[in-house]
Each structure stands twice: as structure tokens, then as C-alpha cells.
Design a protein around this motif. Structure first.
Motif, PDB file in Angstrom:
ATOM      1  N   LYS A 274       9.910  32.656  23.688  1.00  0.00           N
ATOM      2  CA  LYS A 274      10.540  31.334  23.677  1.00  0.00           C
ATOM      3  C   LYS A 274      10.623  30.774  25.089  1.00  0.00           C
ATOM      4  CE  LYS A 274      13.363  31.956  19.512  1.00  0.00           C
ATOM      5  NZ  LYS A 274      14.733  31.937  18.937  1.00  0.00           N
ATOM      6  N   LEU A 275      10.266  29.509  25.227  1.00  0.00           N
ATOM      7  CA  LEU A 275      10.449  28.779  26.477  1.00  0.00           C
ATOM      8  C   LEU A 275      11.631  27.845  26.275  1.00  0.00           C
ATOM      9  CD1 LEU A 275       9.239  28.196  29.350  1.00  0.00           C
ATOM     10  CD2 LEU A 275       8.135  26.210  28.292  1.00  0.00           C
ATOM     11  N   ARG A 276      12.689  28.038  27.082  1.00  0.00           N
ATOM     12  CA  ARG A 276      13.940  27.317  26.874  1.00  0.00           C
ATOM     13  C   ARG A 276      14.401  26.626  28.150  1.00  0.00           C
ATOM     14  NH1 ARG A 276      17.085  32.394  24.137  1.00  0.00           N
ATOM     15  NH2 ARG A 276      18.522  31.885  25.810  1.00  0.00           N
ATOM     16  N   LEU A 277      14.997  25.473  27.970  1.00  0.00           N
ATOM     17  CA  LEU A 277      15.669  24.765  29.046  1.00  0.00           C
ATOM     18  C   LEU A 277      17.165  24.939  28.844  1.00  0.00           C
ATOM     19  CD1 LEU A 277      15.699  22.618  31.414  1.00  0.00           C
ATOM     20  CD2 LEU A 277      15.807  20.887  29.592  1.00  0.00           C
ATOM     21  N   HIS A 278      17.877  25.420  29.866  1.00  0.00           N
ATOM     22  CA  HIS A 278      19.331  25.556  29.820  1.00  0.00           C
ATOM     23  C   HIS A 278      19.940  24.568  30.809  1.00  0.00           C
ATOM     24  CE1 HIS A 278      19.163  30.045  28.371  1.00  0.00           C
ATOM     25  NE2 HIS A 278      18.609  29.195  27.526  1.00  0.00           N
ATOM     26  N   ILE A 279      20.922  23.794  30.358  1.00  0.00           N
ATOM     27  CA  ILE A 279      21.566  22.798  31.224  1.00  0.00           C
ATOM     28  C   ILE A 279      23.080  22.993  31.174  1.00  0.00           C
ATOM     29  CG2 ILE A 279      21.873  20.359  31.772  1.00  0.00           C
ATOM     30  CD1 ILE A 279      19.346  19.772  30.140  1.00  0.00           C
ATOM     31  N   TRP A 280      23.681  23.164  32.343  1.00  0.00           N
ATOM     32  CA  TRP A 280      25.134  23.154  32.495  1.00  0.00           C
ATOM     33  C   TRP A 280      25.480  21.833  33.184  1.00  0.00           C
ATOM     34  CZ3 TRP A 280      22.005  27.299  33.133  1.00  0.00           C
ATOM     35  CH2 TRP A 280      22.335  28.491  32.477  1.00  0.00           C
ATOM     36  N   PHE A 281      26.185  20.955  32.498  1.00  0.00           N
ATOM     37  CA  PHE A 281      26.474  19.643  33.061  1.00  0.00           C
ATOM     38  C   PHE A 281      27.682  19.705  33.992  1.00  0.00           C
ATOM     39  CE2 PHE A 281      23.838  18.321  29.495  1.00  0.00           C
ATOM     40  CZ  PHE A 281      23.077  17.318  30.085  1.00  0.00           C
ATOM     41  N   ALA A 282      27.660  18.869  35.005  1.00  0.00           N
ATOM     42  CA  ALA A 282      28.781  18.780  35.940  1.00  0.00           C
ATOM     43  C   ALA A 282      30.015  18.269  35.203  1.00  0.00           C
ATOM     44  CB  ALA A 282      28.429  17.849  37.096  1.00  0.00           C
ATOM     45  N   GLY A 283      31.182  18.768  35.633  1.00  0.00           N
ATOM     46  CA  GLY A 283      32.430  18.307  35.057  1.00  0.00           C
ATOM     47  C   GLY A 283      32.965  19.176  33.932  1.00  0.00           C
ATOM     48  N   THR A 284      32.177  20.160  33.497  1.00  0.00           N
ATOM     49  CA  THR A 284      32.620  21.065  32.439  1.00  0.00           C
ATOM     50  C   THR A 284      32.398  22.500  32.886  1.00  0.00           C
ATOM     51  OG1 THR A 284      31.979  19.451  30.748  1.00  0.00           O
ATOM     52  CG2 THR A 284      32.358  21.717  30.023  1.00  0.00           C
ATOM     53  N   SER A 285      33.471  23.222  33.158  1.00  0.00           N
ATOM     54  CA  SER A 285      33.342  24.610  33.596  1.00  0.00           C
ATOM     55  C   SER A 285      33.207  25.527  32.387  1.00  0.00           C
ATOM     56  CB  SER A 285      34.552  25.027  34.430  1.00  0.00           C
ATOM     57  OG  SER A 285      35.731  24.994  33.644  1.00  0.00           O
ATOM     58  N   CYS A 286      32.587  26.673  32.587  1.00  0.00           N
ATOM     59  CA  CYS A 286      32.469  27.646  31.504  1.00  0.00           C
ATOM     60  C   CYS A 286      32.259  29.030  32.099  1.00  0.00           C
ATOM     61  CB  CYS A 286      31.310  27.308  30.563  1.00  0.00           C
ATOM     62  SG  CYS A 286      29.679  27.540  31.302  1.00  0.00           S
ATOM     63  N   GLU A 287      32.621  30.027  31.327  1.00  0.00           N
ATOM     64  CA  GLU A 287      32.384  31.412  31.703  1.00  0.00           C
ATOM     65  C   GLU A 287      31.848  32.136  30.477  1.00  0.00           C
ATOM     66  OE1 GLU A 287      34.838  34.360  34.389  1.00  0.00           O
ATOM     67  OE2 GLU A 287      35.718  34.281  32.408  1.00  0.00           O
ATOM     68  N   GLU A 288      30.663  32.706  30.595  1.00  0.00           N
ATOM     69  CA  GLU A 288      30.040  33.368  29.459  1.00  0.00           C
ATOM     70  C   GLU A 288      30.749  34.664  29.093  1.00  0.00           C
ATOM     71  OE1 GLU A 288      25.353  32.068  29.800  1.00  0.00           O
ATOM     72  OE2 GLU A 288      25.939  34.135  30.196  1.00  0.00           O
ATOM     73  N   ASN A 289      30.460  35.137  27.887  1.00  0.00           N
ATOM     74  CA  ASN A 289      30.769  36.504  27.530  1.00  0.00           C
ATOM     75  C   ASN A 289      29.834  37.430  28.302  1.00  0.00           C
ATOM     76  OD1 ASN A 289      32.484  35.507  25.437  1.00  0.00           O
ATOM     77  ND2 ASN A 289      30.695  35.225  24.134  1.00  0.00           N
ATOM     78  N   ILE A 290      30.309  38.611  28.638  1.00  0.00           N
ATOM     79  CA  ILE A 290      29.414  39.629  29.185  1.00  0.00           C
ATOM     80  C   ILE A 290      28.528  40.104  28.037  1.00  0.00           C
ATOM     81  CG2 ILE A 290      29.281  41.912  30.249  1.00  0.00           C
ATOM     82  CD1 ILE A 290      32.065  41.367  31.459  1.00  0.00           C
ATOM     83  N   HIS A 291      27.222  40.218  28.294  1.00  0.00           N
ATOM     84  CA  HIS A 291      26.303  40.565  27.215  1.00  0.00           C
ATOM     85  C   HIS A 291      25.006  41.132  27.768  1.00  0.00           C
ATOM     86  CE1 HIS A 291      25.266  36.483  28.511  1.00  0.00           C
ATOM     87  NE2 HIS A 291      24.022  36.752  28.120  1.00  0.00           N
TER      88      HIS A 291
END
Length: 278
Positions: free
Chosen positions: A102-119
Motif C-alpha cells: 500500500k502507498l499511503r499519504l498521512h497528514i497531521w493538520f496543524a492545530g490538532t494534537s494527538c498521541e498514538e497508541n504504542i504498536h
């Protein structure tokens, strides 16, 4: 593992989005054919070569042309939107190609913080950072001799993610698949409490490439201060399960796919914000 590769503009004219994706697919397909034939599709050498391909053919200039072309292609927008969604870990996941790899584009937009699950993952992957600075952490299993003093993942927030050791509930995540011609939905199974230690904080800046093996535990932290985007290529899936250490008791396993209009709006926002940030 971080890599640097000279940038070359392989798309000299504004070809249609379909042709651009076909050109990228031909290069990636040949790569996986070569390494699958000798059973090394997720070893370090294969992933490093995959990262070089992304750096050469999916760098920011080419991806900007591609995304601008996709926005102008209603039929292609429909196809890509049907396999794309807002990921529970806080980023927009756009699946540009699904060909076993799979070829994927991931975008994190400014103004919204996030923290992933460890995986961990069910596949190895290579990634190229298009925009901003991607902040992540590498984790591993830890000895449990200091168990009484360890915080749990549910007690952590982005502000105290410097914690080097923690106790976390571990789940085995199984992706949706077919078994005996029957569709099986994605699901998770509780394993038990596991002791983890942080190995390293990592920051990858725009233009950098890196690789990740399937067994490496990690998570992305996005403080929300700037726009961040990566293009990622995952090797064909080899196993159905991966390890998951959720920060919430009920991680979202069945995200809703996007409509074509929603995808178009998100891509336009990304391109506009990218131009402003340049």
C-alpha cells in the motif's frame, strides 16, 4: 534508520493522476517482485531500497503534482476515498495505491494534537517526510523488576511522554480478513499487562526517509503546532496480527471511510497549508 537521498523530479509534465500512479506502481511493483522472489521483502536491505524509491519518486514536488491531479479527477477521488479515513491515532490516512503493498499519504493538520497508541505492525514499511517534522518514540519490552512504581499508559499524556518505563495493557489486534470464505471483522484480544521501556525519541524532518521493521514498537506524537505529512509504502502483509498498547480502553477499530468531497476538501486544505508553510 534515517536515510538521505538526492531529490530528482521524475514527473516533468503534469500527466494525469492515473498515469502518475501507474508510473509509481510500476517501480514499486518491480521492487517487491525482486525481493519477494528471494523471500526478503521486509528485511533491512529491502526496506532501505524502498525508502530510496520513495525519496526519488514520491518527494514533495511530485506528490504536490499528483495530489493536484487527483483533486481534478472525480472518478479517482471516489476510488481513493473509499479506502481512506481519519485514523483513530489522529491523522488522515489516504490510501493512494492498494496492490498487495500500500502507498499511503498521512497528514497531521496543524492545530490538532494527538498521541498514538504504542504498536507494532503487520508489515515492514518505508516512509518519506513531505512536510514538517515528524516526532516519534521507539519502545521495547522491559524487565518488570520495578513494576510497583510504573505508570500505566492510561495515566500518561503528551506532556509527560518523556517517561522511560511504563506498565500497559497489551492487546493482540487482528485485521479484517477472510476465513473459509467468510469475512472476519477487525478485533482485539486482551493479552495482559506488559512492561515497556522507551528506547529513543526521534524527529524526522521534511526530506528525510526512514524504515520500520514489523516488530518495532513505536508511536507518533503530533503536538499540533505545524502541518506534518508523510508518504509511506507498506510491504505486503505477512501476518494478520500486531501488538497494540492503547491509551484508551476502547480504541477505534472500524473507522468510517471518506466521501469523495471530504477527501477533496482535505487534500485542498493540505496543499493550501503546504504552500503557506513553504
Amino acid at each position: 534508520m534515517t536515510l538521505t537521498t538526492p531529490v530528482t523530479n521524475t514527473l516533468l509534465t503534469p500527466l494525469s493522476a492515473d498515469i502518475q500512479l501507474t508510473n509509481i506502481h510500476e517501480r514499486l511493483h518491480q521492487h517487491f517482485i525482486t525481493y519477494q522472489n528471494n523471500g526478503t521483502s521486509t528485511n533491512d536491505d529491502s526496506l532501505v531500497q524502498l525508502a530510496h524509491l520513495l525519496s526519488q519518486h514520491c518527494h514533495l514536488a511530485n506528490m504536490t503534482i499528483l495530489l493536484s491531479s487527483i483533486i481534478q479527477s472525480p472518478a479517482l477521488l471516489e476510488q481513493i476515498a473509499a479506502r481512506s479515513y481519519w485514523h483513530g491515532n489522529g491523522f488522515l490516512k489516504v490510501v493512494l495505491l492498494d496492490k498487495g503493498y500500500k502507498l499511503r499519504l498521512h497528514i497531521w493538520f496543524a492545530g490538532t494534537s494527538c498521541e498514538e497508541n504504542i504498536h507494532s505492525h503487520r508489515w515492514g514499511f518505508a516512509s518519506h517526510v513531505l512536510t514538517g517534522a515528524l516526532k516519534s518514540e521507539l519502545w521495547a519490552d522491559a524487565a518488570n523488576d520495578d513494576s510497583t512504581a510504573l505508570p500505566r499508559t492510561s495515566e500518561l499524556s503528551l506532556s509527560d511522554s518523556h517517561t522511560s518505563t511504563l506498565l500497559s495493557d497489551e492487546y493482540l489486534y487482528t485485521a479484517k480478513h477472510q476465513k473459509n470464505k467468510t469475512n472476519v471483522s477487525a478485533h482485539k484480544q486482551y493479552v495482559g499487562a506488559t512492561y515497556l521501556k522507551k528506547l529513543q525519541n526521534v524527529t524526522q524532518t521534511a526530506g528525510a526517509s526512514y524504515v520500520m521493521t514489523p516488530d518495532q514498537l513505536h508511536r507518533i506524537n503530533h503536538p499540533g503546532e505545524e502541518l506534518v505529512a508523510t508518504v509511506i509504502c507498506t510491504a505486503p502483509t505477512q501476518i494478520l496480527t500486531n501488538r497494540l498498547f492503547p491509551t484508551t480502553a476502547d480504541p477505534k477499530l472500524h473507522p468510517t471511510t471518506l466521501s469523495a468531497d471530504e477527501l477533496k476538501h482535505a487534500l485542498v486544505c493540505y496543499l493550501d497549508q503546504q504552500r503557506l508553510a513553504a
